[in-house]
Design a protein around this motif. Structure first.
Motif, PDB file in Angstrom:
ATOM      1  N   PRO A  39      29.647 -30.610  -3.949  1.00 32.98           N
ATOM      2  CA  PRO A  39      28.853 -31.841  -3.839  1.00 32.98           C
ATOM      3  C   PRO A  39      27.462 -31.675  -4.439  1.00 32.98           C
ATOM      4  O   PRO A  39      26.953 -32.588  -5.085  1.00 32.98           O
ATOM      5  N   ARG A  60      38.735 -32.598 -15.418  1.00 31.81           N
ATOM      6  CA  ARG A  60      39.233 -33.629 -14.513  1.00 31.81           C
ATOM      7  C   ARG A  60      40.448 -33.117 -13.751  1.00 31.81           C
ATOM      8  O   ARG A  60      40.597 -33.351 -12.561  1.00 31.81           O
ATOM      9  N   ILE A  78      39.383 -30.855 -10.982  1.00 32.30           N
ATOM     10  CA  ILE A  78      38.922 -31.651  -9.840  1.00 32.30           C
ATOM     11  C   ILE A  78      40.108 -32.266  -9.102  1.00 32.30           C
ATOM     12  O   ILE A  78      40.162 -32.263  -7.874  1.00 32.30           O
ATOM     13  N   TYR A 123      41.008 -31.648  -5.320  1.00 31.52           N
ATOM     14  CA  TYR A 123      41.078 -32.777  -4.400  1.00 31.52           C
ATOM     15  C   TYR A 123      42.407 -32.757  -3.640  1.00 31.52           C
ATOM     16  O   TYR A 123      42.440 -32.904  -2.414  1.00 31.52           O
ATOM     17  N   VAL A 124      43.489 -32.534  -4.374  1.00 32.77           N
ATOM     18  CA  VAL A 124      44.806 -32.487  -3.723  1.00 32.77           C
ATOM     19  C   VAL A 124      44.848 -31.374  -2.687  1.00 32.77           C
ATOM     20  O   VAL A 124      45.350 -31.557  -1.577  1.00 32.77           O
ATOM     21  N   SER A 168      42.370 -30.201  -1.078  1.00 32.66           N
ATOM     22  CA  SER A 168      41.519 -30.550   0.062  1.00 32.66           C
ATOM     23  C   SER A 168      42.219 -31.571   0.965  1.00 32.66           C
ATOM     24  O   SER A 168      42.049 -31.550   2.186  1.00 32.66           O
ATOM     25  N   ILE A 208      42.945 -31.199   4.952  1.00 35.41           N
ATOM     26  CA  ILE A 208      42.641 -32.208   5.968  1.00 35.41           C
ATOM     27  C   ILE A 208      43.877 -32.482   6.811  1.00 35.41           C
ATOM     28  O   ILE A 208      43.812 -32.533   8.040  1.00 35.41           O
ATOM     29  N   PHE A 250      47.614 -40.039  -2.745  1.00 37.65           N
ATOM     30  CA  PHE A 250      47.103 -39.503  -3.985  1.00 37.65           C
ATOM     31  C   PHE A 250      47.900 -38.335  -4.579  1.00 37.65           C
ATOM     32  O   PHE A 250      48.220 -38.350  -5.772  1.00 37.65           O
ATOM     33  N   PRO A 251      48.240 -37.320  -3.797  1.00 38.95           N
ATOM     34  CA  PRO A 251      48.990 -36.212  -4.394  1.00 38.95           C
ATOM     35  C   PRO A 251      50.277 -36.682  -5.048  1.00 38.95           C
ATOM     36  O   PRO A 251      50.655 -36.191  -6.112  1.00 38.95           O
ATOM     37  N   ILE A 256      49.319 -38.774  -8.469  1.00 40.03           N
ATOM     38  CA  ILE A 256      48.953 -38.054  -9.696  1.00 40.03           C
ATOM     39  C   ILE A 256      50.078 -37.168 -10.201  1.00 40.03           C
ATOM     40  O   ILE A 256      50.171 -36.916 -11.386  1.00 40.03           O
ATOM     41  N   TYR A 306      43.636 -46.327 -19.815  1.00 39.61           N
ATOM     42  CA  TYR A 306      42.823 -45.245 -20.383  1.00 39.61           C
ATOM     43  C   TYR A 306      42.730 -45.387 -21.893  1.00 39.61           C
ATOM     44  O   TYR A 306      41.684 -45.137 -22.494  1.00 39.61           O
ATOM     45  N   GLU A 324      38.343 -43.867 -18.284  1.00 36.32           N
ATOM     46  CA  GLU A 324      38.815 -42.550 -17.865  1.00 36.32           C
ATOM     47  C   GLU A 324      37.693 -41.773 -17.187  1.00 36.32           C
ATOM     48  O   GLU A 324      37.905 -41.119 -16.170  1.00 36.32           O
ATOM     49  N   ARG A 325      36.499 -41.865 -17.753  1.00 27.47           N
ATOM     50  CA  ARG A 325      35.362 -41.188 -17.126  1.00 27.47           C
ATOM     51  C   ARG A 325      35.054 -41.807 -15.766  1.00 27.47           C
ATOM     52  O   ARG A 325      34.761 -41.112 -14.801  1.00 27.47           O
ATOM     53  N   TYR A 369      37.205 -43.218 -13.817  1.00 27.41           N
ATOM     54  CA  TYR A 369      38.259 -42.718 -12.931  1.00 27.41           C
ATOM     55  C   TYR A 369      37.920 -41.317 -12.450  1.00 27.41           C
ATOM     56  O   TYR A 369      38.092 -40.979 -11.291  1.00 27.41           O
ATOM     57  N   ARG A 370      37.401 -40.489 -13.343  1.00 27.20           N
ATOM     58  CA  ARG A 370      37.001 -39.137 -12.948  1.00 27.20           C
ATOM     59  C   ARG A 370      35.932 -39.201 -11.861  1.00 27.20           C
ATOM     60  O   ARG A 370      35.970 -38.446 -10.899  1.00 27.20           O
ATOM     61  N   ILE A 395      37.493 -39.974  -8.574  1.00 24.90           N
ATOM     62  CA  ILE A 395      38.105 -38.767  -8.007  1.00 24.90           C
ATOM     63  C   ILE A 395      37.035 -37.829  -7.460  1.00 24.90           C
ATOM     64  O   ILE A 395      37.176 -37.272  -6.376  1.00 24.90           O
ATOM     65  N   GLU A 396      35.958 -37.663  -8.219  1.00 26.19           N
ATOM     66  CA  GLU A 396      34.882 -36.780  -7.763  1.00 26.19           C
ATOM     67  C   GLU A 396      34.327 -37.247  -6.431  1.00 26.19           C
ATOM     68  O   GLU A 396      34.137 -36.465  -5.505  1.00 26.19           O
ATOM     69  N   ALA A 438      35.811 -39.137  -4.229  1.00 25.86           N
ATOM     70  CA  ALA A 438      36.835 -38.974  -3.201  1.00 25.86           C
ATOM     71  C   ALA A 438      36.891 -37.507  -2.771  1.00 25.86           C
ATOM     72  O   ALA A 438      37.025 -37.201  -1.580  1.00 25.86           O
ATOM     73  N   TYR A 439      36.753 -36.626  -3.744  1.00 24.66           N
ATOM     74  CA  TYR A 439      36.784 -35.189  -3.443  1.00 24.66           C
ATOM     75  C   TYR A 439      35.601 -34.811  -2.558  1.00 24.66           C
ATOM     76  O   TYR A 439      35.752 -34.123  -1.552  1.00 24.66           O
ATOM     77  N   VAL A 440      34.428 -35.304  -2.928  1.00 25.36           N
ATOM     78  CA  VAL A 440      33.233 -35.001  -2.143  1.00 25.36           C
ATOM     79  C   VAL A 440      33.390 -35.517  -0.712  1.00 25.36           C
ATOM     80  O   VAL A 440      33.060 -34.825   0.255  1.00 25.36           O
ATOM     81  N   SER A 465      36.156 -35.926   0.850  1.00 23.83           N
ATOM     82  CA  SER A 465      37.159 -35.112   1.553  1.00 23.83           C
ATOM     83  C   SER A 465      36.565 -33.769   1.978  1.00 23.83           C
ATOM     84  O   SER A 465      36.918 -33.229   3.038  1.00 23.83           O
TER      85      SER A 465
END
Lengths: 194, 194
Positions: free
Chosen positions: A88, A131, A134, A138-139, A141, A145, B87-88, B91, B120, B127-128, B130-131, B134-135, B137-139, B141
């Motif tokens: 982060p 990407r 990441i 993310y997956v 993480s 959870i 999500f898993p 993707i 895309y 696409e950026r 979308y990245r 994801i970022e 969402a990752y943060v 999580s």
DNA sequence: TGATTTTGTTGACATTTATCAACAGCTAAG
DNA sequence: CTTAGCTGTTGATAAATGTCAACAAAATCA
């Protein structure tokens, strides 16, 4: 001091996980600099800005937070062939609530935030690769959870034992316990109860 | 049936979070199709492949897993203005271990995996964007993992109350409890103890 | 090597949280 | 209106896990 003896793991990983040409792989590898570390060296301190992304050639890094009483909790373990940092903070370039530390001896490469942006320019395909990194993080993480909200400590222990048997050989028990979200005493009892 | 009455939230969100031109925003918005839902409708069933990414115009979606005894655990809550899915599965386009369901009445848009890939191509800047999604969402999580490993149920409850006060007004208590990783009885007691 | 620190184990006990059961209030449907 | 179902509350109890303390074993360092 543990000096990196090789930087082959990064190149190997890039070959496996991408279709970058050898030339571009060389460019990427050149952008990551070997960073010598001491035993248990702290790479990012809580309150710092995470300026670097670390690629682990050998050993492990742990990303952990501390509570008011000084207890430590391991948010992530980064093993050889993976990369990570206090994420982060890295993506926002703001102060980190977490610290990053070598677990014992580790060999790492690092790339600065600025260098990484330059690398996107120099090797556009690298951005898509990033990407994917990441996405994978993310997956994993999400998986974490899920286990934390749906399993008790014994189930989490058995799952980790199955998924990451090496960790139990290579990492001290208190680090594993912190990662599982339990105390080292509870982990010890789970082990002996089998 | 709850039919979407408007698709303005997506456009608004794109304007705020990106510097896409109005033309491109229109393209993106056009790619997301309104999808009418029933009360508590299941959008992705465990065992399905998550074929769509959902944008929530109004209401909430919950992403949950079930254990052997049929207990449900809410992995994520997706509120208005956010997007998500299992999500898993999405993707990787492989079978999902989680289900996605409307919480009560919800208004959603959706875009298929294939359409997203096309988008895309049509709108490269997307696409950026979308990245970034994801970022973020990752943060979030990572934040979730931290609270789960480092806080007890009372601390988690108080933190959520502070961070998402609306959830407590708009969502049934059992959904909140599942999200916190506790039983509805424990949540009820935390509330009354204050 | 020996000394010192770290790591891991075990026991006793306290605390937290889950489980099971009963019930009240509310809502939706006939 | 009445019934049936859902949601939330409360109590009694059990189970899981943490805390504190003592000690043993192992690793590190001077």
């Amino acid at each position: 001091m543990t000096k990196p003896t090789t930087i082959s793991v990064l190149a190997e990983t890039l070959r496996k996980q991408s279709s970058l040409s050898e030339k571009k792989i060389a460019k990427v590898v050149a952008a990551y600099k070997p960073f010598p570390t001491k035993h248990n060296q702290v790479l990012v301190r809580k309150g710092d800005i995470a300026k670097y992304l670390y690629f682990v050639e050998k050993g492990y890094l742990r990303v952990f937070v501390t509570d008011a009483s000084g207890n430590q909790f391991t948010r992530f373990l980064i093993e050889g062939g993976m990369e990570g940092t206090a994420f982060p903070s890295f993506i926002s370039q703001k102060i980190s609530s977490a610290s990053v530390q070598c677990v014992g001896k580790a060999e790492v490469l690092r790339i600065s935030y600025d260098e990484l942006q330059k690398l996107y320019q120099a090797v556009p395909e690298f951005e898509r690769l990033y990407r994917k990194v990441i996405e994978m993080a993310y997956v994993s993480s999400i998986h974490r959870i899920e286990t934390l909200i749906s399993m008790n400590s014994r189930e989490r222990y058995l799952q980790l034992l199955k998924e990451k048997p090496k960790w139990f050989q290579q990492l001290p028990a208190n680090v594993i316990a912190e990662y599982l979200g339990i105390t080292k005493e509870t982990l010890s009892r789970l082990k002996s109860a089998k």
